[in-house]
Design a protein around this motif. Structure first.
Motif, PDB file in Angstrom:
ATOM      1  N   GLY A   1     -24.504  13.622  -4.879  1.00 21.18           N
ATOM      2  CA  GLY A   1     -23.566  13.291  -5.939  1.00 21.18           C
ATOM      3  C   GLY A   1     -22.167  13.821  -5.739  1.00 21.18           C
ATOM      4  O   GLY A   1     -21.270  13.552  -6.540  1.00 21.18           O
ATOM      5  N   LYS A   2     -21.955  14.603  -4.681  1.00 23.77           N
ATOM      6  CA  LYS A   2     -20.619  15.150  -4.420  1.00 23.77           C
ATOM      7  C   LYS A   2     -20.089  14.738  -3.048  1.00 23.77           C
ATOM      8  O   LYS A   2     -19.164  15.345  -2.520  1.00 23.77           O
ATOM      9  N   GLY A   3     -20.703  13.706  -2.474  1.00 22.51           N
ATOM     10  CA  GLY A   3     -20.249  13.232  -1.172  1.00 22.51           C
ATOM     11  C   GLY A   3     -20.526  14.216  -0.066  1.00 22.51           C
ATOM     12  O   GLY A   3     -19.762  14.281   0.902  1.00 22.51           O
ATOM     13  N   GLN A   4     -21.615  14.948  -0.168  1.00 24.97           N
ATOM     14  CA  GLN A   4     -21.906  15.995   0.815  1.00 24.97           C
ATOM     15  C   GLN A   4     -23.218  15.724   1.549  1.00 24.97           C
ATOM     16  O   GLN A   4     -24.251  15.526   0.928  1.00 24.97           O
ATOM     17  N   ARG A   5     -23.140  15.735   2.881  1.00 26.75           N
ATOM     18  CA  ARG A   5     -24.367  15.815   3.656  1.00 26.75           C
ATOM     19  C   ARG A   5     -24.689  17.306   3.805  1.00 26.75           C
ATOM     20  O   ARG A   5     -23.958  18.162   3.289  1.00 26.75           O
ATOM     21  N   LEU A   6     -25.765  17.653   4.495  1.00 22.31           N
ATOM     22  CA  LEU A   6     -26.176  19.047   4.596  1.00 22.31           C
ATOM     23  C   LEU A   6     -25.071  19.921   5.183  1.00 22.31           C
ATOM     24  O   LEU A   6     -24.835  21.045   4.733  1.00 22.31           O
ATOM     25  N   ALA A   7     -24.378  19.389   6.185  1.00 22.74           N
ATOM     26  CA  ALA A   7     -23.303  20.152   6.825  1.00 22.74           C
ATOM     27  C   ALA A   7     -22.173  20.434   5.844  1.00 22.74           C
ATOM     28  O   ALA A   7     -21.575  21.514   5.865  1.00 22.74           O
TER      29      ALA A   7
ATOM     30  N   GLY B   1     -19.018  23.895   2.517  1.00 24.15           N
ATOM     31  CA  GLY B   1     -18.211  23.842   1.303  1.00 24.15           C
ATOM     32  C   GLY B   1     -17.142  22.772   1.367  1.00 24.15           C
ATOM     33  O   GLY B   1     -16.034  22.954   0.865  1.00 24.15           O
ATOM     34  N   THR B   2     -17.496  21.643   1.970  1.00 25.58           N
ATOM     35  CA  THR B   2     -16.547  20.536   2.126  1.00 25.58           C
ATOM     36  C   THR B   2     -17.130  19.251   1.553  1.00 25.58           C
ATOM     37  O   THR B   2     -18.303  19.185   1.201  1.00 25.58           O
ATOM     38  N   THR B   3     -16.283  18.244   1.471  1.00 27.15           N
ATOM     39  CA  THR B   3     -16.716  16.901   1.110  1.00 27.15           C
ATOM     40  C   THR B   3     -15.757  15.925   1.789  1.00 27.15           C
ATOM     41  O   THR B   3     -14.771  16.346   2.398  1.00 27.15           O
ATOM     42  N   VAL B   4     -16.044  14.639   1.703  1.00 23.86           N
ATOM     43  CA  VAL B   4     -15.191  13.622   2.316  1.00 23.86           C
ATOM     44  C   VAL B   4     -14.712  12.676   1.225  1.00 23.86           C
ATOM     45  O   VAL B   4     -15.528  12.127   0.472  1.00 23.86           O
ATOM     46  N   VAL B   5     -13.396  12.511   1.131  1.00 30.47           N
ATOM     47  CA  VAL B   5     -12.804  11.724   0.047  1.00 30.47           C
ATOM     48  C   VAL B   5     -11.870  10.666   0.603  1.00 30.47           C
ATOM     49  O   VAL B   5     -11.505  10.678   1.786  1.00 30.47           O
ATOM     50  N   LYS B   6     -11.486   9.742  -0.260  1.00 28.18           N
ATOM     51  CA  LYS B   6     -10.439   8.792   0.083  1.00 28.18           C
ATOM     52  C   LYS B   6      -9.132   9.554   0.270  1.00 28.18           C
ATOM     53  O   LYS B   6      -8.858  10.521  -0.447  1.00 28.18           O
ATOM     54  N   VAL B   7      -8.323   9.122   1.222  1.00 27.06           N
ATOM     55  CA  VAL B   7      -7.126   9.875   1.585  1.00 27.06           C
ATOM     56  C   VAL B   7      -6.142   9.961   0.443  1.00 27.06           C
ATOM     57  O   VAL B   7      -5.609  11.025   0.135  1.00 27.06           O
ATOM     58  N   LYS B   8      -5.870   8.855  -0.239  1.00 25.41           N
ATOM     59  CA  LYS B   8      -4.828   8.840  -1.264  1.00 25.41           C
ATOM     60  C   LYS B   8      -5.420   8.517  -2.622  1.00 25.41           C
ATOM     61  O   LYS B   8      -6.202   7.581  -2.742  1.00 25.41           O
TER      62      LYS B   8
END
Length: 246
Positions: free
Chosen positions: A135-141, A146-153
């Protein structure tokens, strides 16, 4: 599209669009295509230079050096290109920390090491399952780093931008706050985003807190409503930044 709320170092909460699983898979495939193309070239070079390299006892070290980019492609790309590989850049997504800050080399290293479990083990099934349930755009890594992947803008409509910036007459405009250039591009983008999305933000205290933070940073005082103040900050920054370029 799923979203994640991130509280920045300015104590301002901003919503980001999470990168979809489809975008992340496509980014991976683009990067994979680049790696495969590089491997074809590398094998071609080894084929034509192999005999001479064997004779000079350089075949093994040359092969190791030649294949290092394959091993470190993702890690090096994210470190040097601010959380993006070629694939991520193409899909307009990037890695950020869950607190909104820029990831460090350590964050990227953790993500890179755990790719073995997330992506290469079971052909990426682990990553897809984690992304689907997290639910937070996180794979195990991402969870470990403590990261996630988002749209740039953030999505800001052109009409919003027109309302944010009034036309400035360069010859007659007088900036109110000359020290506004102390603010970073990230600070200005936060202000733009909040003003553009002001109708969707239910807590007006966010704007008061942001205005107070800017006053403390610039060492100035302002007793009025936060919105005119924030607009003035944007206009001054826009004017002075453009003037500085010339």
């Amino acid at each position: 599209m799923s979203r994640v709320s991130i509280e920045t170092t300015q104590n301002v909460q901003i919503d980001y669009d999470l990168a979809s699983i489809g975008d992340r898979i496509l980014a991976f495939l683009i990067d994979l295509a680049i790696i495969v193309a590089y491997l074809i070239v590398a094998l071609f070079i080894l084929y034509h230079l192999g005999e001479s390299l064997v004779q000079s006892h350089l075949f093994v070290p040359f092969r190791v050096i030649l294949f290092l980019p394959v091993l470190f492609y993702t890690l090096a790309s994210e470190v040097f290109f601010n959380g993006q590989t070629v694939g991520k850049k193409q899909r307009k997504i990037k890695v950020i920390c869950v607190d909104g800050s820029q990831p460090t080399v350590t964050h990227y290293l953790i993500r890179w090491v755990l790719r073995i479990v997330d992506i290469y083990l079971l052909q990426g099934a682990v990553a897809v399952i984690a992304l689907s349930v997290n639910g937070k755009g996180q794979r195990l890594a991402d969870m470990a780093a403590g990261t996630t992947v988002v749209k740039v803008k953030p999505k800001i409509e052109l009409a919003d931008l027109r309302r944010i910036f009034k036309t400035i007459d360069d010859e007659h405009y007088q900036p109110t706050y000359e020290q506004v250039l102390i603010l970073s591009d990230n600070d200005i983008n936060i202000i733009k985003d909040l003003i553009a999305k002001r109708k969707k933000i239910r807590d007006p205290q966010i704007f008061h807190s942001l205005a107070q933070k800017i006053q403390e940073t610039l060492n100035i005082t302002y007793d009025g409503q936060p919105m005119p103040f924030l607009r003035t900050i944007l206009q001054d920054y826009n004017y002075l930044a453009n003037k500085e370029e010339f």
